[in-house]
Write a protein that holds these residues in place. Structure first.
Motif, short mmCIF file in Angstrom:
data_model
loop_
_atom_site.label_atom_id
_atom_site.label_comp_id
_atom_site.label_asym_id
_atom_site.label_seq_id
_atom_site.Cartn_x
_atom_site.Cartn_y
_atom_site.Cartn_z
N UNK A 93 0.80 -1.22 0.00
CA UNK A 93 0.00 0.00 0.00
C UNK A 93 0.83 1.28 0.00
N UNK A 94 2.01 1.23 0.59
CA UNK A 94 2.77 2.46 0.73
C UNK A 94 4.26 2.15 0.85
N UNK A 95 5.07 3.08 0.41
CA UNK A 95 6.51 3.03 0.64
C UNK A 95 6.88 4.26 1.43
N UNK A 96 7.68 4.08 2.48
CA UNK A 96 8.10 5.23 3.27
C UNK A 96 9.09 6.09 2.46
N UNK A 97 9.00 7.39 2.71
CA UNK A 97 9.80 8.35 1.96
C UNK A 97 10.82 9.02 2.86
N UNK A 98 11.75 9.75 2.27
CA UNK A 98 12.75 10.49 3.04
C UNK A 98 12.21 11.85 3.45
N UNK A 99 11.14 12.29 2.84
CA UNK A 99 10.50 13.55 3.22
C UNK A 99 9.03 13.46 2.83
N UNK A 100 8.25 14.39 3.34
CA UNK A 100 6.82 14.38 3.07
C UNK A 100 6.06 14.63 4.34
N UNK A 101 4.98 13.88 4.56
CA UNK A 101 4.16 14.02 5.76
C UNK A 101 4.68 13.05 6.82
N UNK A 102 4.95 13.56 8.01
CA UNK A 102 5.52 12.75 9.07
C UNK A 102 4.61 11.59 9.47
N UNK A 117 11.65 13.78 16.11
CA UNK A 117 11.45 13.63 14.67
C UNK A 117 12.74 13.24 13.94
N UNK A 118 13.81 12.99 14.69
CA UNK A 118 15.11 12.72 14.06
C UNK A 118 15.08 11.46 13.20
N UNK A 119 14.32 10.44 13.63
CA UNK A 119 14.28 9.18 12.89
C UNK A 119 12.86 8.89 12.39
N UNK A 120 12.17 9.92 11.99
CA UNK A 120 10.78 9.76 11.58
C UNK A 120 10.68 9.29 10.13
N UNK A 121 9.71 8.41 9.88
CA UNK A 121 9.37 8.03 8.52
C UNK A 121 8.43 9.06 7.92
N UNK A 122 8.31 9.03 6.58
CA UNK A 122 7.42 9.99 5.90
C UNK A 122 6.57 9.25 4.88
N UNK A 123 5.37 9.79 4.64
CA UNK A 123 4.44 9.24 3.65
C UNK A 123 4.01 10.35 2.71
N UNK A 124 3.39 9.96 1.58
CA UNK A 124 2.93 10.99 0.66
C UNK A 124 1.52 11.45 1.04
N UNK A 125 1.09 12.55 0.44
CA UNK A 125 -0.19 13.17 0.80
C UNK A 125 -1.38 12.29 0.46
N UNK A 126 -1.30 11.56 -0.65
CA UNK A 126 -2.41 10.69 -1.03
C UNK A 126 -2.63 9.59 0.01
N UNK A 127 -1.55 9.02 0.50
CA UNK A 127 -1.66 7.98 1.53
C UNK A 127 -2.20 8.57 2.82
N UNK A 128 -1.71 9.76 3.16
CA UNK A 128 -2.12 10.45 4.39
C UNK A 128 -3.62 10.70 4.40
N UNK A 129 -4.13 11.20 3.31
CA UNK A 129 -5.56 11.55 3.24
C UNK A 129 -6.43 10.41 2.73
N UNK A 130 -5.78 9.31 2.30
CA UNK A 130 -6.54 8.19 1.76
C UNK A 130 -6.53 7.00 2.69
#
Length: 496
Positions: A93-102, A117-130
């Motif tokens: 469903x998702x791949x974690x990103x180096x930047x985006x939504x925490x 937040x030093x070791x936080x994963x990130x997701x894209x906006x579509x995954x966040x809102x979907x």
């Protein structure tokens, strides 16, 4: 108390109404809670939040401590419009990103009110809102870790957004944040007794966890809003002092941890520099001692008892690291010793005639003779490798490279294994002084310079032979050893 215990004590005083005085003019918490109850009913009626099964009334048996008359006990679920948990993307469903939504995990909720937040994963906006829409975080949400390390907390601030969270984090959304000082609620949840009540109910699985029911049912004491603010002001006043106390405590702990070893190094350094005990002008100087050792060694070579080796280079001025007393002499270990002999390689056996001491059999300057195995060795080789009292064994490879052991006694015939080097020297020397040299900074510095850096660091007999050491008169060697042995128990007591 350590810093954490001090902080816990302050938080416990705070939630018991003992940190700041009560003010009789404050509106009591009961009025505040009635207002919250009415507002919650209005939100349910308007369809803005779901009606849920009522939480059980609070019983006398549940209440862990007394609180002031103007305070009230309440369950977290009664003051919340929502108690839920985050969601974790699964499969493809998702791949974690180096930047985006925490995307917060339990380790990002660092405790009290801090998001790491030093070791936080990130997701894209579509995954966040979907796919993860259910766990979109809002300003003033209270986060509580419910898997792994339980009960850590944080408040979601406007500057943290946008954010999402995984299923190891519970999300508590209050009916109305205007009725509370959020930091007070965080402090209440973190107070020792409330934490104990919360986490004692954990579910024992591969990863300990709390259910949302446990979080919702959790009791917290609620003061009047004005007193909440006074409590928070006092805690915020005290926290910087606790942080300074923590820093000082950490430094002190580090000092206490390092001090015994540093003191031992300092004593040994004083010893090998001739500063630990006074010199005696009546002592026979070390130059005479070394001449005697040289003559003794020549005699052994002539008799065929030891091999003649290539002469070592004279000690150059730039090799000498410090000054020594006039009655002392610098000498190379190879010139001082009668032999520097590598150990014998043979498989270990459960029984036999000759024991074989390995590196692993030497612990804390003691040979664990009961666990020393046996080995097969030709009768003609036994004499070459046989251990004697006052031999010094030296580890030449592995994690213990350079460690040495002075053989005090040999309860039964034993040789030594191939990863060890044995050095044997004249009876005219004090063996304990030589052993203490092999624990000094001067020894370890020379050893590091001669160590071959490989996957298994190793050192050879040549490095040991070329080492220089300061040699005092024999009587001073004995006085130095006596003083060190007098001081070492005091150093040992520092580590207890």
């Amino acid at each position: 108390m350590n810093a954490q215990q001090l902080k816990n004590s302050i938080l416990q005083l705070a939630v018991q109404g003992k940190l700041v005085p009560q003010d009789k003019n404050d509106e009591p918490a009961s009025v505040l809670l009635e207002r919250i109850k009415a507002e919650k009913q209005a939100l349910i009626k308007a369809g803005k939040i779901k009606k849920e099964k009522p939480l059980a009334p609070i019983t006398e048996e549940e209440i862990p401590f007394d609180i002031p008359d103007s305070w009230e006990w309440i369950r977290i679920g009664n003051i919340s419009s929502m108690v839920t948990k985050g969601t974790t993307p699964r499969g493809g469903n998702v791949s974690y990103l180096e930047s985006g939504i925490g995307f917060l995990r339990a380790e990002n909720v660092a405790g009290l009110d801090r998001l790491d937040t030093a070791k936080m994963n990130y997701i894209d906006e579509d995954t966040h809102n979907g796919f993860l829409k259910r766990s979109v975080l809002e300003e003033n949400d209270i986060l509580i870790t419910i898997a792994g390390t339980l009960g850590r907390t944080a408040i979601v601030r406007k500057e943290n957004l946008p954010l999402n969270a995984n299923q190891a984090i519970s999300i508590v959304r209050l009916i109305n944040t205007d009725y509370f000082d959020l930091f007070y609620l965080i402090c209440a949840i973190n107070s020792p007794i409330i934490q104990k009540m919360l986490t004692l109910q954990k579910k024992i699985t591969a990863i300990p966890n709390l259910t949302l029911e446990i979080v919702s049912d959790c009791l917290i004491p609620i003061p009047p809003l004005s007193e909440q603010k006074r409590i928070v002001a006092k805690i915020e006043e005290l926290l910087p002092y606790i942080e300074k106390y923590d820093e000082a405590e950490t430094k002190l702990t580090e000092l206490n941890t390092k001090f015994p070893d540093a003191l031992k190094k300092s004593i040994l350094q004083e010893a090998v520099q001739g500063k630990l005990v006074p010199q005696n002008p009546d002592d026979e100087p070390a130059s005479v001692l070394l001449e005697h050792i040289k003559a003794e060694k020549q005699k052994l070579i002539k008799e065929g008892k030891i091999k003649k080796e290539k002469p070592l280079a004279p000690i150059a001025e730039d090799e000498i690291p410090f000054e020594i007393p006039e009655s002392w002499e610098w000498c190379r270990w190879g010139d001082l010793s009668q032999s520097i002999q590598y150990g014998y390689n043979a498989p270990a056996k459960q029984s036999g005639r000759i024991k074989m001491v390995r590196i692993s059999d030497i612990q804390d300057n003691t040979v664990l003779w009961d666990s020393v195995p046996y080995c097969d060795i030709d009768e003609s080789d036994i004499e070459t490798y046989l251990l004697q009292a006052n031999d010094i064994l030296f580890a030449r490879t592995g994690g213990t490279v350079g460690k040495s052991y002075l053989v005090k006694e040999v309860p039964e015939q034993a040789i030594y294994a191939g990863y060890l080097i044995r050095t044997r020297y004249s009876n005219s020397l004090c063996p304990e002084y030589l052993k203490f040299f092999m624990e000094s900074t001067l020894y370890w510095t020379q050893l590091r310079n001669g160590t071959i850096a490989t996957a298994q660091p190793n050192c050879n007999g040549k490095t040991l032979s070329n080492m220089i050491l300061p040699v005092p008169p024999l009587e001073e060697q004995k006085r130095i050893v006596a003083k060190i042995e007098e001081l070492m128990p005091f150093i040992g007591n520092l580590t207890k």
